[in-house]
Structures are given as structure tokens and as C-alpha cells.
Motif scaffolding. Structure first.
Motif, PDB file in Angstrom:
ATOM      1  N   ILE A  74       0.869  -1.018   0.085  1.00  0.00           N
ATOM      2  CA  ILE A  74      -0.123  -0.048   0.071  1.00  0.00           C
ATOM      3  C   ILE A  74       0.745   1.312   0.006  1.00  0.00           C
ATOM      4  O   ILE A  74       0.347   2.274   0.543  1.00  0.00           O
ATOM      5  CB  ILE A  74      -0.954  -0.022   1.111  1.00  0.00           C
ATOM      6  CG1 ILE A  74      -0.423   0.020   2.478  1.00  0.00           C
ATOM      7  CG2 ILE A  74      -2.010  -1.122   1.068  1.00  0.00           C
ATOM      8  CD1 ILE A  74      -1.252   0.617   3.707  1.00  0.00           C
ATOM      9  N   GLY A  75       2.023   1.165  -0.632  1.00  0.00           N
ATOM     10  CA  GLY A  75       2.840   2.414  -0.781  1.00  0.00           C
ATOM     11  C   GLY A  75       3.386   2.909   0.490  1.00  0.00           C
ATOM     12  O   GLY A  75       3.810   4.073   0.904  1.00  0.00           O
ATOM     13  N   GLY A  76       3.569   2.001   1.331  1.00  0.00           N
ATOM     14  CA  GLY A  76       4.512   2.253   2.738  1.00  0.00           C
ATOM     15  C   GLY A  76       3.462   3.135   3.737  1.00  0.00           C
ATOM     16  O   GLY A  76       2.047   2.889   3.400  1.00  0.00           O
ATOM     17  N   ASP A  77       3.912   3.947   4.775  1.00  0.00           N
ATOM     18  CA  ASP A  77       3.011   4.482   5.577  1.00  0.00           C
ATOM     19  C   ASP A  77       2.581   5.638   5.269  1.00  0.00           C
ATOM     20  O   ASP A  77       3.565   6.823   4.847  1.00  0.00           O
ATOM     21  CB  ASP A  77       4.010   4.568   6.852  1.00  0.00           C
ATOM     22  CG  ASP A  77       4.107   3.222   7.538  1.00  0.00           C
ATOM     23  OD1 ASP A  77       3.341   2.438   7.736  1.00  0.00           O
ATOM     24  OD2 ASP A  77       5.345   2.794   8.042  1.00  0.00           O
ATOM     25  N   GLN A  78       1.404   5.947   5.063  1.00  0.00           N
ATOM     26  CA  GLN A  78       1.036   7.250   4.454  1.00  0.00           C
ATOM     27  C   GLN A  78      -0.347   7.778   5.336  1.00  0.00           C
ATOM     28  O   GLN A  78      -0.795   6.869   5.949  1.00  0.00           O
ATOM     29  CB  GLN A  78       0.357   6.926   3.211  1.00  0.00           C
ATOM     30  CG  GLN A  78       1.336   6.341   1.892  1.00  0.00           C
ATOM     31  CD  GLN A  78       2.619   7.182   1.749  1.00  0.00           C
ATOM     32  OE1 GLN A  78       2.385   8.585   2.103  1.00  0.00           O
ATOM     33  NE2 GLN A  78       3.683   6.682   1.506  1.00  0.00           N
TER      34      GLN A  78
END
Length: 496
Positions: free
Chosen positions: A409-413
Motif C-alpha cells: 500500500i505504498g508504505g506508511d501514508q
């Protein structure tokens, strides 16, 4: 008449004699008188001026004698006051003036090698070093090592995988092409570098006496954060969820408490924290309101001990560990989890994670690098995340990434929104720290919309999300360690 002349001559002689005797002749002076020598007549040696005597300068000290200010002659001296005897690390000095009085040389130990410097056998000071002798350059899978001692000098570079799944450097087939599935546990994993994730052995080799390096317990070719929480549970964590559930009584709330690797893979010689981890979760759940669903992640994971549920070199769980948590979530909510074998899968190898760095980069961890396996959602979706007020497109599974942070999921956002092709009217909000990243992709097959909030970020409040997206379900997912360390962040996010 003759008598008169004799009398006159005799008279003159007497006068001369009397004159000499009475000092009336003229002296011939020698050199001027000095501090120590008088002035005398060079003819007769008579002292014309006495020696002047010395003119003393400042009192003598151990740093400087007393001298005559006229002639410079030393008049008096004072001895030094010696300090402690000299050693090989410190000279003997005068305790008054600091002057070095004596020194002692180091006592060299064995000659230096590339693994150990030469040191003084008395004080331990390094006297000489020898550089490593580098072997062949590091490759995709092999590190560069010293040809003398074998120490790793440069870690393996990892594969550079092209779109076809082949490493552009060594030509090896590394990844499964998107849409192609190799059943886990079949022995036909997409990469020859990995043991299939569901194989219950071969992933964690506890073949050394475990030791701490910084705060990391190195157990062989894997490392872990070792902790043993009390079995009584966490009442303050439970209360946070109770307060949230009371604030939104019409929303289905589920707690997903996740054990960490030490609960299943602790080394010999250390008290097994598994039973405490189980009881900690169960007793925390028992303090939650009856309306809150509780996912028994520990129960399902305990049936798969030895499988690749946690990375060896990183502090996160793997996609497989997250899948078992997803199964537990579905069980708690009366949903059906898709079988693992039904997913298209991508495997990327060569991942070295955070624990490797925290532990001081031990060579034993790079001997068996991690891989990251992603199970692609079976439902179509569109995903974007918001950071700094700007929105960016991303994917739930990044098929080109080998790291945990890069794959899911695109890392920690701060705020992520996933719109799926399902039309069931259900929206779930996932409130998480980084452990939730690998969990989220599985929910795409259950919900029309998945909204993700990171508890460590300030962007996106809970009340705004609940109002804007017509939320039906909320999942609060935390690993046990974060349930202790991030309670303040969790409460702030849930009550924002």
C-alpha cells in the motif's frame, strides 16, 4: 762642602721613601669590580674596590632557579615534586609545574591482523591496524568478503529485476509474472532463492547461542525484538477501543491484536514468551466491550509455527502472517477468506531489513536474506493516498518491490483510500501502524471501499473520515509492542 751634598742626597732619598710608604704614588687600576671579584691595582695588587656581591633575582622554583640579575650566576634551586609513577598511557610529571619527569613505552601485544589490531598488553591502546584484503566484488546474491578472515565487507547487492521477472545483472528468473500463480508449499516457488512461505521448517535457523546486539536478539540467521509482556493484559488499550465504540455505536468495530515473532520463534535459553503473549491478548480482549469483535490472530498463527510469518532481518511480519490475521478477522466477522492458493502471487528476493542495521549488520543475517511475497487482490480497485494535502496514485501490491515498506500500500501514508469494484455498500476504516500495511490488501476482496488511517500521522481526522465515507466497519490493528508504545497516538487518532 762634600758633607753638605751627602746630606742633601740623603734627605731626597728619605723623602722618596717616605712618599712610597705613605701611598702617595699613583695606582694602575685593573678591571672594574664585579659581583665576585674586586678591582685591584695592576702594579701592586692593592684592592682598589671591593667585589659588589650578587643581586638576587626572584626566588627559586622547580621550574626556574634563582639567579643573579647582574651576572646570571645560579644562586639557588628547588627540586621538582614528582607525581605518580609513569605508565604507558601517562608520563610522570611534577605536581607543581607539570614538567614531564619520566615516560614509559607501551608493551606491544601480538602483531595486528585484519580482524584484530595490535594493542598494548598493559593498557590496551591500539598500536597498529591491518586492512582487510577484499575478495571478488559483491554480486546479486554473494557479499564481498575478506580473503584472509572471511568478514563481510560489502553485502550482496540484491537482484535488479526487469519487467519479465529476470534479473538484469545475473539473468536469473526471480519473480512470478503478474497473474501467474505458483501454489505455496508445492516446491515450485517462483524464485529458486526461497523456501515456500507455508513450508513449516527451514525459515529460521537457530544455530548459534543467541546474543544481544544493541536491543536486537540475534539467534542465528534471523533476529527478533525479544520481549515478554505480562499475561494480565492491557486495560488502558482496551479502554481506548471501548471509548471509541461508545462514540460510534452504529459501527462494527473489530480489534486485531497481533503477536510478534518472539512469541513463536524464541531461541533456546530464553523463557518462551508465547504463553504470555497469548494470555496478554486474551485478557486485553476480555476487558473490551462485548460489541467489539476480537480477531484471534494468535490462535491461527500458533497452528502455523515455523512458516514464514515474520521476516528474519526485519521487525515486521510477512504477507503470510498478515494473511493469517485476515483469516482471523474474517472468522470474527462471519466472512469467508479466500484460500491462499487462489491468489496470484509475486515474490521478490534479496530483502535485508531494519533489524540487520539495528544489530550492527551481523554477517549471519545476510547469509539468508529475506524475500517479500505479495498476494494480489482478486477484485479490481483504484488506490490513492494523501500526504501534505496532495493526492498520489499507488497500488496495494507493488510487484517490483522486495522490501516490506515498498511492497504494501505504498508504505506508511497518513490517509489512503481504495475504491473497489464491489458494490456491497460496505466501507471499512483501518486504523493502524505499519503492521497494518500488509493486512489491508486482503480487505479489498471484502469491501466496496477501504480507508486507511495511520495513527502516527496527523493528516485526516477520524470524525472527518467517518462523516465523509459513510463508514460501516472499523478495524483497529496493532502489534503487541505498538499496543503499549503507541497508546497515546491511537487514542488521539480514534478521538480526532
Amino acid at each position: 762642602m762634600k758633607r753638605s751634598l751627602r746630606c742633601v742626597a740623603l734627605s731626597v732619598s728619605c723623602v722618596v721613601l717616605l712618599s712610597v710608604l705613605s701611598g702617595c704614588h699613583k695606582h694602575v687600576p685593573g678591571p672594574e669590580a664585579t659581583c665576585t671579584e674586586p678591582q685591584v691595582c695592576t702594579e701592586c695588587g692593592e684592592v682598589l674596590a671591593e667585589a659588589k656581591g650578587h643581586t638576587p633575582g626572584p626566588e627559586a622554583t622547580c621550574a626556574a632557579p634563582q639567579t643573579c640579575t647582574v651576572c646570571g650566576e645560579v644562586l639557588a634551586t628547588v627540586e621538582h615534586t614528582p607525581g605518580p609513577e609513569a605508565t604507558c598511557t601517562a608520563p610522570q610529571t611534577c605536581t607543581v609545574c607539570g614538567e614531564v619527569l619520566a615516560t614509559v613505552e607501551h608493551t606491544p601485544g601480538p602483531e595486528a591482523t585484519c580482524t584484530a589490531p595490535q594493542t598494548c598488553t598493559v593498557c590496551g591502546e591500539v598500536l597498529a591496524t591491518v586492512e582487510h584484503t577484499p575478495g571478488p566484488e559483491a554480486t546479486c546474491t554473494e557479499p564481498q568478503v575478506c580473503t584472509v578472515c572471511g568478514e563481510e565487507l560489502t553485502p550482496a547487492k540484491g537482484h535488479d529485476v526487469g519487467d519479465d521477472g529476470v534479473c538484469t545483472v545475473c539473468g536469473k528468473q526471480i519473480n512470478t509474472p503478474v497473474g501467474q500463480y505458483t501454489p505455496a508449499g508445492s516446491g515450485g516457488a517462483a524464485s529458486a532463492d526461497v523456501i515456500p512461505e507455508t513450508t513449516p521448517e527451514g525459515h529460521y535457523h537457530n544455530n548459534i547461542s543467541a546474543y544481544y546486539s544493541n536491543s536486537v536478539l540475534v539467534c542465528g540467521d534471523y533476529a527478533l525484538e525479544f520481549f515478554n509482556l505480562g499475561s494480565d493484559g492491557n486495560s488502558s488499550y482496551a479502554q481506548i477501543l471501548n471509548d471509541f465504540a461508545a462514540r460510534y455505536p452504529g459501527v462494527n468495530v473489530t480489534s486485531v491484536l497481533v503477536p510478534k515473532c518472539c512469541a513463536f520463534e524464541s531461541p533456546e535459553g530464553y523463557k518462551d514468551p508465547g504463553p504470555n503473549a497469548r494470555d496478554y491478548i486474551a485478557n486485553t480482549y476480555a476487558m473490551m466491550d462485548g460489541t467489539i469483535k476480537k480477531a484471534d490472530v494468535f490462535g491461527i498463527m500458533s497452528q502455523h509455527v515455523g512458516e514464514y510469518m515474520f521476516y528474519r532481518t526485519d521487525h515486521h511480519w510477512t504477507g503470510l502472517g498478515a494473511y493469517y490475521a485476515y483469516v482471523a478477522y474474517c472468522d470474527a466477522n462471519g466472512l469467508t477468506a479466500a484460500p491462499l492458493s487462489s491468489y496470484s502471487t509475486v515474490i521478490n528476493t534479496g530483502f535485508i531489513g531494519t533489524l540487520y542495521g539495528y544489530a550492527g549488520q551481523p554477517a549471519s543475517l545476510t547469509a539468508n536474506p529475506d524475500y517479500t511475497e505479495g498476494h494480489l487482490p482478486q477484485t479490481g480497485y483504484r488506490m490513492s493516498y494523501c500526504r501534505g494535502g496532495n493526492w498520489y496514485n499507488a497500488t496495494a501490491i507493488n510487484t517490483g518491490a522486495s522490501s516490506y515498506a515498498g511492497m504494501y500500500i505504498g508504505g506508511d501514508q497518513p490517509l489512503t483510500v481504495i475504491e473497489t469494484d464491489l458494490q456491497n455498500g460496505k466501507t471499512v476504516v483501518v486504523v493502524k501502524e505499519s503492521y497494518g500495511n500488509a493486512f489491508v490488501p486482503y480487505l479489498i476482496d471484502q469491501y466496496q471501499r477501504v480507508v486507511v488511517l495511520d495513527i502516527r500521522e496527523s493528516e485526516g481526522t477520524m470524525s472527518e473520515v467517518m462523516s465523509e465515507y459513510d463508514v460501516t466497519d472499523v478495524v483497529v490493528i496493532n502489534n503487541q509492542q505498538a499496543a503499549v508504545s503507541l497508546q497515546g497516538s491511537l487514542r488521539s487518532k480514534l478521538m480526532s
